[in-house]
Enzyme design. Structure first.
Site: not given
Length: 102
Positions: A52-54, A80
């Site tokens: 996961v990232c932004r 996220m």
């Protein structure tokens, strides 16, 4: 992405330190994308990784890299931002600040 990670699954957060500090999923493993190649030994050798990232673009690149190098990785589409908007839990590292995705 399931509401709760099943046993044996790891959520790998590849955002930068300031993004992590502002808000992240409880129990996630934090290795910024820029540090990943030098920290591969911290990843579990078996079991599925959710990356996961932004918003999903950095994690998509990391997922490709990990899958090409022997891991079983899945990109968390929407990152996220989707995690938080779905009401999933967030914790932060900044005293007195409400956890948020930045």
């Amino acid at each position: 992405m399931p509401q709760e990670l099943p046993p044996g699954k790891v959520l790998l957060d590849v955002r930068e330190a300031d993004e992590w500090a502002a808000g992240h999923a409880p129990g996630a493993l934090h290795i910024p994308m820029s540090e990943l190649a030098g920290r591969l030994e911290e990843l579990p050798g078996d079991g599925e990784l959710y990356v996961v990232c932004r918003a999903g673009s950095r994690s998509a690149r990391v997922t490709q890299y990990l899958n090409a190098n022997g891991w079983d990785a899945t990109n968390v589409d929407g990152g996220m931002l989707v995690w938080a908007s779905a009401g999933r839990p967030l914790v932060g590292e900044i005293d007195g600040a409400e956890p948020e995705v930045v």
